[in-house]
Design a protein around this motif. Structure first.
Motif, PDB file in Angstrom:
ATOM      1  N   SER A  64      17.514  -0.532   2.097  1.00 41.58           N
ATOM      2  CA  SER A  64      18.348  -0.024   1.291  1.00 41.58           C
ATOM      3  C   SER A  64      18.262   1.538   1.057  1.00 41.58           C
ATOM      4  O   SER A  64      16.908   1.935   1.074  1.00 41.58           O
ATOM      5  CB  SER A  64      18.044  -0.594  -0.189  1.00 41.58           C
ATOM      6  N   LYS A  65      19.179   2.359   0.732  1.00 36.88           N
ATOM      7  CA  LYS A  65      19.041   3.748   0.097  1.00 36.88           C
ATOM      8  C   LYS A  65      19.635   3.763  -1.194  1.00 36.88           C
ATOM      9  O   LYS A  65      20.307   2.748  -1.638  1.00 36.88           O
ATOM     10  CB  LYS A  65      19.949   4.571   1.216  1.00 36.88           C
ATOM     11  N   ASP A  67      21.812   4.949  -3.920  1.00 39.64           N
ATOM     12  CA  ASP A  67      23.480   5.391  -4.187  1.00 39.64           C
ATOM     13  C   ASP A  67      23.483   6.391  -5.262  1.00 39.64           C
ATOM     14  O   ASP A  67      23.365   6.047  -6.350  1.00 39.64           O
ATOM     15  CB  ASP A  67      24.189   4.074  -4.289  1.00 39.64           C
ATOM     16  N   ASN A  68      23.625   7.638  -4.804  1.00 43.51           N
ATOM     17  CA  ASN A  68      23.588   8.604  -5.721  1.00 43.51           C
ATOM     18  C   ASN A  68      24.372   8.474  -7.093  1.00 43.51           C
ATOM     19  O   ASN A  68      24.027   8.615  -8.363  1.00 43.51           O
ATOM     20  CB  ASN A  68      23.910   9.980  -5.316  1.00 43.51           C
ATOM     21  N   LYS A  70      25.632   5.496  -8.425  1.00 45.50           N
ATOM     22  CA  LYS A  70      24.989   4.294  -9.065  1.00 45.50           C
ATOM     23  C   LYS A  70      23.732   4.720 -10.008  1.00 45.50           C
ATOM     24  O   LYS A  70      23.416   4.542 -11.094  1.00 45.50           O
ATOM     25  CB  LYS A  70      24.508   3.126  -8.211  1.00 45.50           C
ATOM     26  N   TYR A  71      22.837   5.760  -9.003  1.00 43.68           N
ATOM     27  CA  TYR A  71      21.525   6.199  -9.766  1.00 43.68           C
ATOM     28  C   TYR A  71      22.092   6.828 -11.069  1.00 43.68           C
ATOM     29  O   TYR A  71      21.502   6.699 -12.081  1.00 43.68           O
ATOM     30  CB  TYR A  71      20.853   7.011  -8.809  1.00 43.68           C
ATOM     31  N   THR A 152      21.378   0.988  -5.145  1.00 46.44           N
ATOM     32  CA  THR A 152      21.244   1.279  -3.922  1.00 46.44           C
ATOM     33  C   THR A 152      22.500   0.576  -3.130  1.00 46.44           C
ATOM     34  O   THR A 152      23.318   0.054  -3.929  1.00 46.44           O
ATOM     35  CB  THR A 152      20.112   0.352  -3.416  1.00 46.44           C
ATOM     36  N   LYS A 153      22.521   1.277  -1.911  1.00 54.21           N
ATOM     37  CA  LYS A 153      23.402   0.735  -0.949  1.00 54.21           C
ATOM     38  C   LYS A 153      22.837   0.316   0.432  1.00 54.21           C
ATOM     39  O   LYS A 153      21.592   1.036   0.592  1.00 54.21           O
ATOM     40  CB  LYS A 153      24.598   1.641  -0.748  1.00 54.21           C
TER      41      LYS A 153
END
Length: 155
Positions: A64-65, A67-68, A70-71, A152-153
């Motif tokens: 996972s990375k 997700d700006n 969502k963050y 995340t995404k």
């Protein structure tokens, strides 16, 4: 040494003696997955951020990375990772060994929803060659997480 801090955190609990010290590095998701012979997404990756003057650690599944959008929606600020030179001072663990256990006071842990896809995961245990196999319930308990988040995404 932060590995010893994690050992002390687990002392007298069901996790005592469960830390695996590996012969090779587990400092990245890829290295940890190879060392543990598991799929990369089972590595519980601890990402450390500055949120204003505070330190937070968000634990996410290995692939996972952040997700700006969502963050920012969750925390009200742009995701700003702690510079590598400051990670140990702020979290209590060096880069490659950051984990959600035995963190410095004032460092808050959040668990990302990406982890819920797995019955167990492998977070680091305070060093660049350690890990511990935990159920999601154990991770929630021993991390003392403040909340579950969805930030995340998939990569």
């Amino acid at each position: 040494m932060s590995l010893e801090k994690v050992r002390a955190r687990f002392a007298g609990t069901e996790m005592e003696g469960k830390i695996m010290e590996l012969a090779q590095s587990s400092a990245t998701v890829e290295l940890a997955a190879a060392a543990l012979s598991c799929e990369p997404d089972r590595i519980a990756k601890s990402l450390s951020f500055l949120l204003g003057d505070a330190c937070i650690v968000v634990v996410v599944s290995g692939l996972s990375k952040i997700d700006n959008a969502k963050y920012k929606a969750r925390f009200g600020a742009k995701a700003k990772m702690i510079p590598a030179a400051d990670v140990e001072r702020l979290t209590g663990h060096a880069v490659g060994g950051v984990c959600p256990f035995a963190l410095n006071d004032g460092c808050t842990v959040y668990l990302d929803e990406s982890l819920r896809a797995y019955d167990f995961v492998y977070p680091a245990a305070g060093s660049t060659n350690s890990a511990v196999k935990m159920t999601i319930a154990q991770l929630e308990t021993f991390s003392g997480c403040a909340a579950w988040v969805d930030v995340t995404k998939k990569a």
